[in-house]
Scaffold this active site. Sequence first.
Site, PDB file in Angstrom:
ATOM      1  N   THR A  42      27.316  50.154  32.640  1.00  0.00           N
ATOM      2  CA  THR A  42      27.514  51.369  31.947  1.00  0.00           C
ATOM      3  C   THR A  42      28.724  51.928  31.977  1.00  0.00           C
ATOM      4  OG1 THR A  42      26.407  52.258  33.984  1.00  0.00           O
ATOM      5  CG2 THR A  42      24.873  52.165  32.457  1.00  0.00           C
ATOM      6  N   SER A  74      47.061  35.934  54.395  1.00  0.00           N
ATOM      7  CA  SER A  74      45.373  36.214  54.655  1.00  0.00           C
ATOM      8  C   SER A  74      45.125  35.540  55.810  1.00  0.00           C
ATOM      9  CB  SER A  74      44.859  35.912  53.353  1.00  0.00           C
ATOM     10  OG  SER A  74      43.445  35.819  53.743  1.00  0.00           O
ATOM     11  N   SER A 133      37.511  42.174  45.464  1.00  0.00           N
ATOM     12  CA  SER A 133      38.820  42.230  45.001  1.00  0.00           C
ATOM     13  C   SER A 133      39.281  43.962  44.658  1.00  0.00           C
ATOM     14  CB  SER A 133      38.936  41.473  43.487  1.00  0.00           C
ATOM     15  OG  SER A 133      37.982  42.071  42.602  1.00  0.00           O
ATOM     16  N   GLU A 165      43.611  45.019  38.099  1.00  0.00           N
ATOM     17  CA  GLU A 165      42.555  43.949  37.679  1.00  0.00           C
ATOM     18  C   GLU A 165      42.432  43.270  36.374  1.00  0.00           C
ATOM     19  OE1 GLU A 165      39.758  43.606  40.434  1.00  0.00           O
ATOM     20  OE2 GLU A 165      38.713  42.031  39.305  1.00  0.00           O
ATOM     21  N   ASP A 177      34.167  49.718  40.156  1.00  0.00           N
ATOM     22  CA  ASP A 177      34.328  49.047  41.566  1.00  0.00           C
ATOM     23  C   ASP A 177      35.516  49.833  42.156  1.00  0.00           C
ATOM     24  OD1 ASP A 177      32.525  47.570  40.660  1.00  0.00           O
ATOM     25  OD2 ASP A 177      33.765  45.946  40.331  1.00  0.00           O
TER      26      ASP A 177
HETATM   27  C1  GLA Z   1      31.601  44.265  37.434  1.00  0.00           C
HETATM   28  C2  GLA Z   1      32.632  45.146  36.906  1.00  0.00           C
HETATM   29  C3  GLA Z   1      32.325  46.702  36.939  1.00  0.00           C
HETATM   30  C4  GLA Z   1      31.000  46.792  36.184  1.00  0.00           C
HETATM   31  C5  GLA Z   1      29.955  45.704  36.799  1.00  0.00           C
HETATM   32  C6  GLA Z   1      28.621  45.886  35.920  1.00  0.00           C
HETATM   33  O1  GLA Z   1      31.317  44.547  38.985  1.00  0.00           O
HETATM   34  O2  GLA Z   1      33.742  45.048  37.580  1.00  0.00           O
HETATM   35  O3  GLA Z   1      33.173  47.286  36.083  1.00  0.00           O
HETATM   36  O4  GLA Z   1      30.695  46.729  34.750  1.00  0.00           O
HETATM   37  O5  GLA Z   1      30.332  44.702  36.675  1.00  0.00           O
HETATM   38  O6  GLA Z   1      28.174  47.344  36.397  1.00  0.00           O
END
Ligand code: GLA
Length: 389
Positions: A42, A74, A133, A165, A177
């Site tokens: 979404t 790392s 990430s 990203e 994320d």
């Molecule tokens: C990945 C993407 C997010 C989002 C989800 C699905 O995690 O990085 O931006 O679109 O998929 O909800």
Amino acid sequence: MTPETDPERARALARRFEQRAGCAPEGVWAAPGRANLIGEHTDYNAGFALPFGIEQRARVAVRRRPDPRLRLWSEQAGTIELSLSDLRGQRISGWAAYVAGAAWAAIEAGADATGFDLLLDSDVPMGAGLSSSAALECATLAALAELWNFPRSPLELARLAQRAENQVAGVPCGLMDQLAAMCARPAHVLWVDFEAVSFTPLELPLAEAGLELLVVDTRAPHQLADGAYAERRQACQQAARALGVEALRHADLESLGRAELSPEWRRRARHVISENARVLRAVEILREAGPAARLGRLGPLLSASHASLRDDFEVSVPHLDVAQAAAEAAGALGARLMGGGFGGSVLALVPRAARDAVAGAVLDAFGEHGWAAPALFSVRPAAGAERVL
Ligand code: GLA
């Protein structure tokens, strides 16, 4: 959670940094992996989601250098040496792309860059759909915002992490994320409106309700994930255009019923429209009086989300479906695949008393299929990016 507390872990990381770099770090910063209660695919449709940060975090010990070199170590994945001039245009692969991407995005935003040494320690499982990430990008950006002296709000830093990203790691993700990793609050989910790009923290009193959120990391190999993700994004854009709206956020099932769309675009749009409605229903449940008593009502929404992701959005795989079904059959109130799909994890809402039965049922189901055992652990909403030492 590891037995080590967070401050101990940060101090130990600082000591190991000193052994490698020959002097102490200027600080240690951390950012969490993210889980998502509900609201999948979404974010890039200007819709809603309810993500949160988890206790597993990426931690970075950092010290500026007087030259333009970047020495990146790392604990889990080796060493990379770069120069600030490599950040522009050069394809950097592996975990270092997320650090390099964060530095690049900060420079693009006007930061006054210096070289730096960085030591990473992360306990966010990789490939589990928990955004290891984003955790690394956000921990790095939190560090650089301070060390390069370019103060930005957490939301602005989240957008820079997303740019990293998209542009450097080459993944066309939405903002969910990075926003969760930057802005998360302990004991809360974030109700995010991706059109306004704003969020409202909502309390998630799991313990009071006698509930747990159990993650099943299926360890299924991610297949076609990037290509298929980009393809889903495009289908959503095309469906929105065909429906005459800016983004699927503004479409509804009624107009979808009337529109002339290919069966595939119709299914994709139906997922996004119905998922947004499920998020808003979940928000109502969280906001109603006495939320602890009512949290169990989230369960059917989670399972409906899974069905929609499986049947309409078509991003599930057998490992996810088997984990989801086994969890539900053994007493989970609801369960769904979490994140982009094509592998990764299932999130199950489980009464504490049923946790062992649910975990056992999932392990048995994987055994029956001859699959390697999944990893099972509970997650709780935890803090967003912050300085920890
Ligand atoms: C990945 C993407 C997010 C989002 C989800 C699905 O995690 O990085 O931006 O679109 O998929 O909800």
